[in-house]
Design a protein around this motif. Structure first.
Motif, mmCIF file in Angstrom:
data_model
loop_
_atom_site.group_PDB
_atom_site.id
_atom_site.type_symbol
_atom_site.label_atom_id
_atom_site.label_comp_id
_atom_site.label_asym_id
_atom_site.label_seq_id
_atom_site.Cartn_x
_atom_site.Cartn_y
_atom_site.Cartn_z
ATOM 1 N N LEU A 147 -2.632 -2.879 -1.102
ATOM 2 C CA LEU A 147 -3.178 -1.586 -0.696
ATOM 3 C C LEU A 147 -3.191 -0.583 -1.842
ATOM 4 N N LYS A 148 -2.299 -0.755 -2.789
ATOM 5 C CA LYS A 148 -2.285 0.118 -3.964
ATOM 6 C C LYS A 148 -3.590 -0.009 -4.743
ATOM 7 N N ASN A 149 -4.244 -1.150 -4.622
ATOM 8 C CA ASN A 149 -5.519 -1.373 -5.308
ATOM 9 C C ASN A 149 -6.712 -0.862 -4.493
ATOM 10 N N GLY A 150 -6.444 -0.319 -3.309
ATOM 11 C CA GLY A 150 -7.480 0.267 -2.494
ATOM 12 C C GLY A 150 -7.441 1.778 -2.621
ATOM 13 N N ALA A 151 -7.839 2.445 -1.562
ATOM 14 C CA ALA A 151 -7.839 3.905 -1.575
ATOM 15 C C ALA A 151 -7.580 4.396 -0.155
ATOM 16 N N ALA A 152 -6.387 4.172 0.315
ATOM 17 C CA ALA A 152 -6.029 4.573 1.674
ATOM 18 C C ALA A 152 -6.085 6.093 1.807
ATOM 19 N N GLU A 153 -6.801 6.578 2.824
ATOM 20 C CA GLU A 153 -6.921 8.014 3.020
ATOM 21 C C GLU A 153 -5.597 8.631 3.465
ATOM 22 N N ARG A 154 -4.814 7.879 4.242
ATOM 23 C CA ARG A 154 -3.526 8.374 4.729
ATOM 24 C C ARG A 154 -2.448 7.378 4.315
ATOM 25 N N PRO A 155 -1.804 7.637 3.179
ATOM 26 C CA PRO A 155 -0.834 6.684 2.630
ATOM 27 C C PRO A 155 0.297 6.327 3.596
ATOM 28 N N SER A 156 0.818 7.315 4.318
ATOM 29 C CA SER A 156 1.917 7.031 5.248
ATOM 30 C C SER A 156 1.459 6.096 6.359
ATOM 31 N N LEU A 157 0.273 6.338 6.891
ATOM 32 C CA LEU A 157 -0.257 5.502 7.953
ATOM 33 C C LEU A 157 -0.545 4.095 7.446
ATOM 34 N N ALA A 158 -1.072 3.997 6.227
ATOM 35 C CA ALA A 158 -1.327 2.683 5.641
ATOM 36 C C ALA A 158 -0.026 1.914 5.446
ATOM 37 N N GLY A 159 1.003 2.618 4.971
ATOM 38 C CA GLY A 159 2.302 1.974 4.801
ATOM 39 C C GLY A 159 2.899 1.545 6.127
ATOM 40 N N ALA A 160 2.722 2.379 7.159
ATOM 41 C CA ALA A 160 3.226 2.024 8.482
ATOM 42 C C ALA A 160 2.503 0.795 9.023
ATOM 43 N N VAL A 197 11.064 -1.787 10.264
ATOM 44 C CA VAL A 197 10.200 -2.214 9.158
ATOM 45 C C VAL A 197 8.977 -1.306 9.059
ATOM 46 N N THR A 198 8.429 -0.905 10.206
ATOM 47 C CA THR A 198 7.287 0.004 10.210
ATOM 48 C C THR A 198 7.646 1.342 9.577
ATOM 49 N N ALA A 199 8.820 1.853 9.913
ATOM 50 C CA ALA A 199 9.276 3.122 9.338
ATOM 51 C C ALA A 199 9.487 3.000 7.832
ATOM 52 N N ILE A 200 10.056 1.887 7.398
ATOM 53 C CA ILE A 200 10.249 1.658 5.962
ATOM 54 C C ILE A 200 8.899 1.606 5.254
ATOM 55 N N GLY A 201 7.945 0.903 5.870
ATOM 56 C CA GLY A 201 6.609 0.833 5.280
ATOM 57 C C GLY A 201 5.969 2.203 5.162
ATOM 58 N N ALA A 202 6.117 3.032 6.202
ATOM 59 C CA ALA A 202 5.551 4.383 6.166
ATOM 60 C C ALA A 202 6.184 5.223 5.068
ATOM 61 N N LEU A 203 7.510 5.111 4.916
ATOM 62 C CA LEU A 203 8.213 5.883 3.895
ATOM 63 C C LEU A 203 7.776 5.466 2.496
ATOM 64 N N ILE A 204 7.725 4.158 2.257
ATOM 65 C CA ILE A 204 7.296 3.681 0.937
ATOM 66 C C ILE A 204 5.830 4.026 0.692
ATOM 67 N N GLY A 205 4.999 3.825 1.725
ATOM 68 C CA GLY A 205 3.575 4.093 1.572
ATOM 69 C C GLY A 205 3.279 5.539 1.266
ATOM 70 N N SER A 206 4.048 6.466 1.830
ATOM 71 C CA SER A 206 3.796 7.895 1.599
ATOM 72 C C SER A 206 3.924 8.273 0.130
ATOM 73 N N ARG A 207 4.662 7.485 -0.604
ATOM 74 C CA ARG A 207 4.853 7.759 -2.047
ATOM 75 C C ARG A 207 4.085 6.769 -2.920
ATOM 76 N N TYR A 208 4.199 5.504 -2.591
ATOM 77 C CA TYR A 208 3.619 4.464 -3.454
ATOM 78 C C TYR A 208 2.110 4.414 -3.347
ATOM 79 N N LEU A 209 1.559 4.721 -2.179
ATOM 80 C CA LEU A 209 0.101 4.588 -1.974
ATOM 81 C C LEU A 209 -0.633 5.901 -2.174
ATOM 82 N N LYS A 210 0.086 6.941 -2.568
ATOM 83 C CA LYS A 210 -0.548 8.245 -2.781
ATOM 84 C C LYS A 210 -1.491 8.191 -3.998
ATOM 85 N N TRP A 211 -2.643 8.787 -3.889
ATOM 86 C CA TRP A 211 -3.616 8.773 -5.007
ATOM 87 C C TRP A 211 -4.264 10.147 -5.143
#
Length: 211
Positions: A147-160, A197-211
């Motif tokens: 997903l980091k190679n994409g462009a998720a509009e909502r990083p937290s939601l993508a991570g979740a 796991v969903t919560a962990i994904g949301a937390l990581i995604g909010s930072r890691y997938l931000k663009w």
């Protein structure tokens, strides 16, 4: 440039669309392979699976967890692409929820009330809470990297979404080992582990997938 204009341009970016799909599919396949190998090498499949799979509770457990894994993975495959509607993919997540509610209701009506607590607690609740997140690590890491190679509009939601899909995959694999078959057990402990796991994904995604 306005955000909406940037999103529109990214949505028209063919290289991103072409690259993200194969990356997510590769992350899925590798994640499942790694987690399945970990399951087989660490704890193995329950010894009575050949006969247990013929019972209603075990069959329900397998169908439920696989349905969650498939529907959540379908959402992940779309959520990293800007401008792509998520309506049907999001609604599909209600299918495993409805199945779980129906299975739980059936279990409550099938066994006496004084047996509800025993069925809910099972025998391996702590191990379930530990091992489902462990099995989810590889697919979650793969999904987030892709997903980091994409462009998720909502990083937290993508991570979740990535966490939910990884948790669903892990639950489906763990179900091959787990001997606690009651839908009440699934409703409490599987759900708790997957939610973590969903919560962990949301937390990581909010930072890691931000663009």
């Amino acid at each position: 440039m306005k955000t909406d204009d940037l999103i529109s341009l990214l949505a028209q970016d063919a290289p991103i669309r072409a690259r993200l799909g194969p990356l997510l599919l590769g992350a899925l396949l590798i994640g499942v392979a790694v987690s399945a190998t970990l399951l087989l090498s660490a704890v193995g499949i329950r010894h009575d699976m050949a006969s247990a799979i013929e019972t209603a509770r075990v069959l329900f457990k397998m169908v439920l967890t696989l349905t969650l894994a498939v529907t959540a993975c379908g959402l992940v495959l779309r959520i990293g692409r800007p401008g792509v509607p998520l309506g049907l993919s999001s609604l599909a997540l209600f299918v495993p929820l409805i199945l779980l509610a129906a299975g739980t209701a059936a279990e409550l009506s099938a066994i006496p009330q004084d047996a509800w607590e025993t069925a809910m607690l099972g025998r391996n609740a702590r191990f379930c809470l530990f091992f489902i997140p462990v099995l989810s690590f590889a697919p979650l890491a793969g999904f987030l990297w892709a997903l980091k190679n994409g462009a998720a509009e909502r990083p937290s939601l993508a991570g979740a979404a990535a966490g939910l899909a990884a948790g669903g995959i892990a639950a489906a694999l763990y179900a091959l080992h787990c001997t606690d078959d009651s839908p009440l057990f699934l409703a409490v402990w599987y759900t708790t582990a997957i939610a973590a796991v969903t919560a962990i994904g949301a937390l990581i995604g909010s930072r890691y997938l931000k663009w």
